[in-house]
Structures are given as structure tokens and as C-alpha cells.
Design a protein around this motif. Structure first.
Motif, PDB file in Angstrom:
ATOM      1  N   LYS A 134       3.314  14.786  -2.372  1.00 24.56           N
ATOM      2  CA  LYS A 134       3.354  13.703  -1.391  1.00 24.56           C
ATOM      3  C   LYS A 134       2.291  12.650  -1.681  1.00 24.56           C
ATOM      4  O   LYS A 134       2.572  11.442  -1.666  1.00 24.56           O
ATOM      5  N   ASP A 135       1.070  13.086  -1.964  1.00 23.84           N
ATOM      6  CA  ASP A 135      -0.029  12.136  -2.168  1.00 23.84           C
ATOM      7  C   ASP A 135       0.139  11.331  -3.450  1.00 23.84           C
ATOM      8  O   ASP A 135      -0.092  10.114  -3.462  1.00 23.84           O
ATOM      9  N   VAL A 136       0.557  11.989  -4.533  1.00 24.74           N
ATOM     10  CA  VAL A 136       0.725  11.272  -5.802  1.00 24.74           C
ATOM     11  C   VAL A 136       1.864  10.263  -5.679  1.00 24.74           C
ATOM     12  O   VAL A 136       1.737   9.097  -6.092  1.00 24.74           O
ATOM     13  N   ALA A 137       2.969  10.678  -5.083  1.00 26.29           N
ATOM     14  CA  ALA A 137       4.100   9.761  -4.914  1.00 26.29           C
ATOM     15  C   ALA A 137       3.712   8.562  -4.050  1.00 26.29           C
ATOM     16  O   ALA A 137       4.117   7.418  -4.322  1.00 26.29           O
ATOM     17  N   ARG A 138       2.932   8.793  -3.009  1.00 27.44           N
ATOM     18  CA  ARG A 138       2.516   7.701  -2.134  1.00 27.44           C
ATOM     19  C   ARG A 138       1.618   6.706  -2.867  1.00 27.44           C
ATOM     20  O   ARG A 138       1.765   5.481  -2.720  1.00 27.44           O
ATOM     21  N   LEU A 139       0.702   7.202  -3.686  1.00 23.96           N
ATOM     22  CA  LEU A 139      -0.158   6.310  -4.456  1.00 23.96           C
ATOM     23  C   LEU A 139       0.654   5.471  -5.439  1.00 23.96           C
ATOM     24  O   LEU A 139       0.392   4.274  -5.612  1.00 23.96           O
ATOM     25  N   VAL A 140       1.643   6.093  -6.079  1.00 29.24           N
ATOM     26  CA  VAL A 140       2.495   5.347  -7.010  1.00 29.24           C
ATOM     27  C   VAL A 140       3.261   4.265  -6.255  1.00 29.24           C
ATOM     28  O   VAL A 140       3.386   3.124  -6.716  1.00 29.24           O
ATOM     29  N   GLU A 141       3.751   4.594  -5.065  1.00 29.96           N
ATOM     30  CA  GLU A 141       4.496   3.626  -4.269  1.00 29.96           C
ATOM     31  C   GLU A 141       3.626   2.445  -3.851  1.00 29.96           C
ATOM     32  O   GLU A 141       4.104   1.306  -3.768  1.00 29.96           O
ATOM     33  N   LEU A 142       2.339   2.704  -3.609  1.00 32.92           N
ATOM     34  CA  LEU A 142       1.444   1.664  -3.098  1.00 32.92           C
ATOM     35  C   LEU A 142       0.668   0.915  -4.171  1.00 32.92           C
ATOM     36  O   LEU A 142      -0.035  -0.046  -3.846  1.00 32.92           O
ATOM     37  N   HIS A 143       0.786   1.324  -5.431  1.00 31.57           N
ATOM     38  CA  HIS A 143      -0.171   0.810  -6.421  1.00 31.57           C
ATOM     39  C   HIS A 143      -0.026  -0.682  -6.702  1.00 31.57           C
ATOM     40  O   HIS A 143      -0.957  -1.307  -7.231  1.00 31.57           O
ATOM     41  N   ASP A 156      -1.315   2.126   5.840  1.00 29.63           N
ATOM     42  CA  ASP A 156      -0.326   2.722   4.935  1.00 29.63           C
ATOM     43  C   ASP A 156      -0.983   3.670   3.929  1.00 29.63           C
ATOM     44  O   ASP A 156      -0.394   4.685   3.549  1.00 29.63           O
ATOM     45  N   ALA A 157      -2.175   3.328   3.494  1.00 32.34           N
ATOM     46  CA  ALA A 157      -2.885   4.215   2.552  1.00 32.34           C
ATOM     47  C   ALA A 157      -3.426   5.451   3.258  1.00 32.34           C
ATOM     48  O   ALA A 157      -3.465   6.542   2.683  1.00 32.34           O
ATOM     49  N   GLY A 158      -3.846   5.298   4.503  1.00 26.46           N
ATOM     50  CA  GLY A 158      -4.367   6.431   5.263  1.00 26.46           C
ATOM     51  C   GLY A 158      -5.511   7.115   4.528  1.00 26.46           C
ATOM     52  O   GLY A 158      -6.419   6.456   4.012  1.00 26.46           O
ATOM     53  N   PRO A 159      -5.476   8.452   4.430  1.00 28.92           N
ATOM     54  CA  PRO A 159      -6.567   9.174   3.766  1.00 28.92           C
ATOM     55  C   PRO A 159      -6.629   8.953   2.261  1.00 28.92           C
ATOM     56  O   PRO A 159      -7.570   9.403   1.610  1.00 28.92           O
ATOM     57  N   LEU A 160      -5.634   8.254   1.710  1.00 26.36           N
ATOM     58  CA  LEU A 160      -5.604   7.987   0.266  1.00 26.36           C
ATOM     59  C   LEU A 160      -6.290   6.671  -0.093  1.00 26.36           C
ATOM     60  O   LEU A 160      -6.262   6.260  -1.259  1.00 26.36           O
ATOM     61  N   LEU A 161      -6.903   5.996   0.876  1.00 22.42           N
ATOM     62  CA  LEU A 161      -7.433   4.658   0.635  1.00 22.42           C
ATOM     63  C   LEU A 161      -8.440   4.619  -0.501  1.00 22.42           C
ATOM     64  O   LEU A 161      -8.371   3.735  -1.368  1.00 22.42           O
ATOM     65  N   GLU A 162      -9.388   5.556  -0.539  1.00 21.55           N
ATOM     66  CA  GLU A 162     -10.397   5.523  -1.597  1.00 21.55           C
ATOM     67  C   GLU A 162      -9.771   5.760  -2.963  1.00 21.55           C
ATOM     68  O   GLU A 162     -10.185   5.158  -3.962  1.00 21.55           O
ATOM     69  N   HIS A 220      10.639  -3.529  -8.544  1.00 24.14           N
ATOM     70  CA  HIS A 220      10.671  -2.317  -7.723  1.00 24.14           C
ATOM     71  C   HIS A 220      10.383  -1.037  -8.519  1.00 24.14           C
ATOM     72  O   HIS A 220      10.796   0.043  -8.110  1.00 24.14           O
ATOM     73  N   HIS A 221       9.669  -1.188  -9.627  1.00 21.06           N
ATOM     74  CA  HIS A 221       9.399   0.026 -10.397  1.00 21.06           C
ATOM     75  C   HIS A 221       8.493   0.984  -9.651  1.00 21.06           C
ATOM     76  O   HIS A 221       8.507   2.185  -9.910  1.00 21.06           O
ATOM     77  N   GLU A 222       7.707   0.464  -8.701  1.00 20.62           N
ATOM     78  CA  GLU A 222       6.837   1.352  -7.932  1.00 20.62           C
ATOM     79  C   GLU A 222       7.651   2.256  -7.002  1.00 20.62           C
ATOM     80  O   GLU A 222       7.310   3.424  -6.792  1.00 20.62           O
ATOM     81  N   VAL A 223       8.747   1.737  -6.455  1.00 17.68           N
ATOM     82  CA  VAL A 223       9.610   2.542  -5.581  1.00 17.68           C
ATOM     83  C   VAL A 223      10.369   3.582  -6.404  1.00 17.68           C
ATOM     84  O   VAL A 223      10.432   4.767  -6.047  1.00 17.68           O
ATOM     85  N   VAL A 224      10.937   3.140  -7.519  1.00 21.85           N
ATOM     86  CA  VAL A 224      11.638   4.066  -8.416  1.00 21.85           C
ATOM     87  C   VAL A 224      10.667   5.116  -8.956  1.00 21.85           C
ATOM     88  O   VAL A 224      10.973   6.307  -9.010  1.00 21.85           O
ATOM     89  N   GLY A 225       9.472   4.650  -9.335  1.00 21.01           N
ATOM     90  CA  GLY A 225       8.472   5.567  -9.875  1.00 21.01           C
ATOM     91  C   GLY A 225       8.057   6.633  -8.883  1.00 21.01           C
ATOM     92  O   GLY A 225       7.864   7.804  -9.249  1.00 21.01           O
ATOM     93  N   ALA A 226       7.900   6.257  -7.616  1.00 23.07           N
ATOM     94  CA  ALA A 226       7.505   7.231  -6.592  1.00 23.07           C
ATOM     95  C   ALA A 226       8.551   8.338  -6.477  1.00 23.07           C
ATOM     96  O   ALA A 226       8.211   9.527  -6.328  1.00 23.07           O
TER      97      ALA A 226
END
Length: 498
Positions: free
Chosen positions: A362-371, A393-399, A338-344
Motif C-alpha cells: 500500500k505505501d509503495v504504491a501510494r508513493l508511486v502514485e504521488l511522485h 494525501d501523503a499522510g504518514p508518507l509525507l517525509e 498518467h504513468h504514475e497511475v499505471v505505475g502504482a
């Protein structure tokens, strides 16, 4: 631009004042780069500078007057004039020195606008407990240059004579690719601690190295950066990350101890490597991921135009949850569950402390959560539902997520790297196929709120939202259903509620 600088020098000279082109534009000229904005220093005090620039330019502003800075713009469509004022002299070529015509003229083009800033010679005095300088106007160009951050930025060209003024050996340091302070580094950094971060930023922008005495002073004085406002630190960090070689600058921050004060999560990634090498160096891995993500940025018309601050922050910080989640497992393994959740959460906290804009946080935290979401895709086929959720879940961050996920593969095992790359190729192919069929970027239930209320005979309220969520989950799982099937499923859900 030379034409503009010489002309402006003549205007100031006619009014009895010195003028010199200073700092970045001079440095960039030596490096063969062009500067769109021109910075000047003058013996004239702000009120006199304002009067001169008001006559010379088409627009002017005095927002920096407290610090001696007056700005002006001359529009490219205007013919420049020589002389001591706007009405003196004969017409010459356009402001940038080119023979321009008005827009639409046969064979002509509109010359670019020219923006200048002119600052009165300064001798800054600093309160040791504050970042804010106590402004004191100076008497000489040489004195003004001595207060600048590094010798490569402490050169000037007197105008209109075009005489180079380089009292601190900036040209030699440029040739040697060295960052050195014009005065003793301890005094320079004591006066303005932000200069220590600028050393890291210029290392990233110019590819230069910090000379030993300057580096030693940063190590000794790193803690003094804490008196600098978060906004100023953030601005320097962002410029560093968006530079051509951010790794160089980040290594300066970490190696000198500055990062421990402004971005402590980064040096914390230097987890000790045990004798059995049971896990990789997370710090080095993060720098490689950053490099690999940057390599995937696109041109201005692409999906992720370079430099992309959000992608670069996410790439650098994607594993900052690992130190707090590391566990040594029986049998010699190491886990980071769960380091991605803690990291976000850590990313959000740090970026808010650095006063980044809400959308960046918001965007950086979301990418870390999804990586890590992609991991396991190659081990078993994802359902269409799983692919839909990934995209939604990625939404506009997909690319950006595509690029972060690909960059996160730093294994030296070529077979494993190819297997991961092929798996992600397959995921992107499936996403493209589903997008073509279903418009994944705008997934909605088959019925909207009004249709839900009409079907169930209910008024607006929380139940409408619950029904909408039910239909959205159904849409994710089964794809487009059509309105008739969606109504049947909705009525069945409603009846089951009793």
C-alpha cells in the motif's frame, strides 16, 4: 565472542563431538566486522546438540531440528562457566569475555546476551523440481563447507583449537573481492537456485563482483529461479535493497537475466534510446533516483531511518508505468501521460506477487502514485488548499514523499536542478507554516459526526458521511472556519439538497 566460541568448543569436545564456527561470522571477522549471532557446525546429531545446549545456555529452541539446527541463548547477566556442563568448572568472566557486573553494580554494566545456532554437518540433496532440500547429515566439516553458497562463506574455525579451515580458497576470494561457488556453479545453482539471487545480494552487501564462470552459470540458468517460492525471493530482494550498495546487486539481477523472472518491470525500463535521444534512459534514471533517495535517509532518530525499504522500493519502481504509457508526439517529443497511475497499479500487482506485507504494498504504491504531484509547483503558486491536499494525501508518507520527489530530479542542467530544489524548499516552508497554524497532519472538519447530526436533526446513516465529506472539502479549501461558520455552511448545504 571469542571467549564464548572457545568455551562452547570445549563443551562439545568434552562430549566427544567436533564443533566449528562457520560462515558469516568467520567472513566478517576477516572483514573487521562483528557478528552478534554465532553460527556453528558440529558432528553431533540434533538430539545430542540439544542436550548439550540445554545444559550450556539459559534458553534453547529446536524449531530448526528437522534441518539439524538447534538454537540457544545465554543471558549477559549470567557468569559463564567452563567445562562439559553447566555445573562444571570455575566461574570466569561474562559470556562475551568481558569482566561484567550485574546491572547497577558500581562501575559495571550488563554484558550483552549471546545467541548461538548449532547445525549438524549436512550434505543436502535437492529434488530438481523443488526448492526444499532433502536433509542428509554429513560426516565431515569439509563436506559441510562444500555445500555452502560461496567460498567466502565456506570458511570455518575449528574449536577450541582456533584452526582455520578454508578448503575452497575463501580467504583469497575475500581479498580479491570475488564471489565464487565452492563447487561447479552449475551444480550449486541446480541444487539451490536461490543461490543465484544471493550472488546479487552479496554483491550489494559486500561490494564484491561475481567471477565470470559463476556469472555465466547464472545467465544460463536464470529461469530456474522460478521454482523458488515468492517468499524466499522477496526476502533476498529486500536484503539486497537494504544493503549498502543496492545498485551493484540490481545490476547483477538485470545483467544476468534474473530480474526478468523475479522483477520483470525493472529490465523493462531499458527503453531503447532513439537516434535523436528524445528521452532519457529510464532504467539508469531509476538507479540514480534510488541512490539519491538513499542519500537522504536519516539516522535512527530521524524522520526516515536508514535503511528504509518502502522508500527504496518506491524510488526504484516509481517509473515502471512508463514503458506502457510511452507515446511519440508530433514534433519529436515523447510523453508518458498518467504513468504514475499505471505505475502504482503495476507496483501493487508485483509486490503482492512477491508476498510483501499489505502495508508495504500500500505505501509503495501510494508513493508511486504521488511522485509527480509536485511537478508544476514552480510554474504557478499553489493555493493553501493545494498545499493542504498535498499533505493530507501523503499522510504518514509525507517525509518519504519529500525525499522521493527530491531524488527524482536527475537533470544535468544545474540551473534547472537548482530551480526545482528551490521550489521544493518553498513548498516545505509553506507546509511547515500551515502545519504550525493548522495541525495539517490531523486535518478534520470543524464539526464531528455527533455535531453534524445535532445540527441537522438526523440519525446515523449515509447522509452523515456525505455531510462530513462536504465539511472536510470546505476545510481543505478555506482552512479552519470555526464551529459557527461551519454550522451555517452545513445548513446551507442541507437546504440546497431540498
Amino acid at each position: 565472542m571469542q571467549q564464548t566460541a572457545v568455551e562452547l568448543g570445549e563443551v562439545f569436545a568434552a562430549a566427544g563431538h567436533e564443533l566449528a564456527l562457520v560462515g558469516g561470522p568467520v567472513r566478517d571477522a576477516f572483514l573487521g566486522r562483528t557478528s552478534s549471532d554465532l553460527d556453528f557446525a558440529t558432528s553431533a546429531h540434533p538430539d545430542e546438540t540439544l542436550r548439550i545446549l540445554a545444559a550450556w545456555g539459559d534458553a534453547h529452541w529446536d524449531i530448526g531440528k528437522e534441518f539439524g539446527t538447534i538454537g540457544a541463548k545465554r543471558f549477559g547477566s549470567r557468569r559463564s562457566r567452563r567445562g562439559s556442563g553447566a555445573g562444571a568448572g570455575s566461574a570466569v568472566d561474562s559470556a562475551d569475555g568481558s569482566a561484567g557486573s550485574a546491572p547497577g553494580a558500581p562501575g559495571g554494566h550488563r554484558p550483552p546476551d549471546v545467541v548461538v545456532e548449532v547445525t549438524t554437518y549436512r550434505t543436502d540433496k535437492y529434488d530438481p523440481a523443488s526448492r526444499k532440500p532433502l536433509v542428509a547429515f554429513g560426516d565431515t566439516l569439509e563436506g559441510d563447507l562444500s555445500r555452502r553458497d560461496f567460498t567466502v562463506n565456506a570458511m570455518a574455525v575449528r574449536l577450541p583449537s582456533m584452526e582455520l579451515v578454508d578448503p575452497h580458497g575463501g580467504a583469497a576470494d575475500l581479498a580479491a573481492q570475488v564471489l565464487r561457488t565452492p563447487i561447479a556453479p552449475e551444480r550449486s545453482f541446480d541444487d539451490d537456485p536461490l543461490r543465484m539471487m544471493r550472488a546479487a545480494r552479496f554483491a550489494a552487501q559486500l561490494g564484491f563482483h561475481v567471477e565470470p564462470a559463476t556469472n555465466d552459470a547464472i545467465v544460463a540458468m536464470a529461469g530456474r529461479i522460478e521454482i523458488v517460492s515468492a517468499e524466499r525471493v522477496q526476502a533476498e530482494l529486500s536484503k539486497l535493497l537494504c544493503a549498502g550498495e543496492p545498485r551493484r546487486g540490481l545490476e547483477v539481477l538485470v545483467d544476468t537475466g534474473l530480474a526478468a523472472h523475479v522483477l520483470p518491470e525493472l529490465p523493462a525500463l531499458r527503453l531503447e534510446i532513439d537516434e535523436h535521444h528524445r528521452h532519457k534512459d529510464v532504467y539508469e534514471h531509476s538507479l540514480i533516483v534510488l541512490d539519491q533517495a538513499i542519500a537522504q535517509e536519516t539516522g535512527p532518530d530521524g524522520a526516515v531511518p536508514a535503511p528504509d525499504l518502502v522508500l527504496r522500493l518506491a524510488s526504484l519502481l516509481h517509473d515502471i508505468g512508463k514503458p506502457g504509457t510511452r507515446r511519440f508526439e508530433d514534433g519529436g517529443g515523447v510523453s508518458f501521460h498518467h504513468h504514475e497511475v499505471v505505475g502504482a497499479k503495476l507496483v501493487g500487482k508485483r509486490l503482492r506477487a512477491l508476498k510483501y506485507e499489505k502495508h508495504v504494498v500500500k505505501d509503495v504504491a501510494r508513493l508511486v502514485e504521488l511522485h509527480l504531484r509536485f511537478h508544476g509547483y514552480g510554474e504557478g503558486a499553489w493555493t493553501d488548499s493545494a498545499v493542504r491536499r498535498y499533505v493530507t494525501d501523503a499522510g504518514p508518507l509525507l517525509e518519504r514523499l519529500h525525499r522521493l520527489t527530491r531524488a527524482d530530479c536527475t537533470t544535468r542542467n544545474r540551473r534547472k536542478a537548482k530551480r526545482l530544489s528551490d521550489a521544493y524548499d518553498d513548498l516545505e516552508r509553506r507546509i511547515a507554516e500551515l502545519q504550525e497554524k493548522e495541525e495539517l497532519a490531523a486535518i478534520r472538519p470543524d464539526l464531528d459526526g455527533a455535531q453534524i447530526m445535532a445540527t441537522l436533526g438526523i440519525e446515523p446513516g449515509p447522509v452523515v458521511g456525505q455531510a462530513y465529506k462536504f465539511l472536510l472539502e470546505l476545510r481543505m479549501e478555506r482552512g479552519p472556519l470555526g464551529e459557527d461558520v461551519a454550522r451555517e455552511e452545513l445548513e446551507r448545504w442541507w437546504a440546497a439538497r431540498g
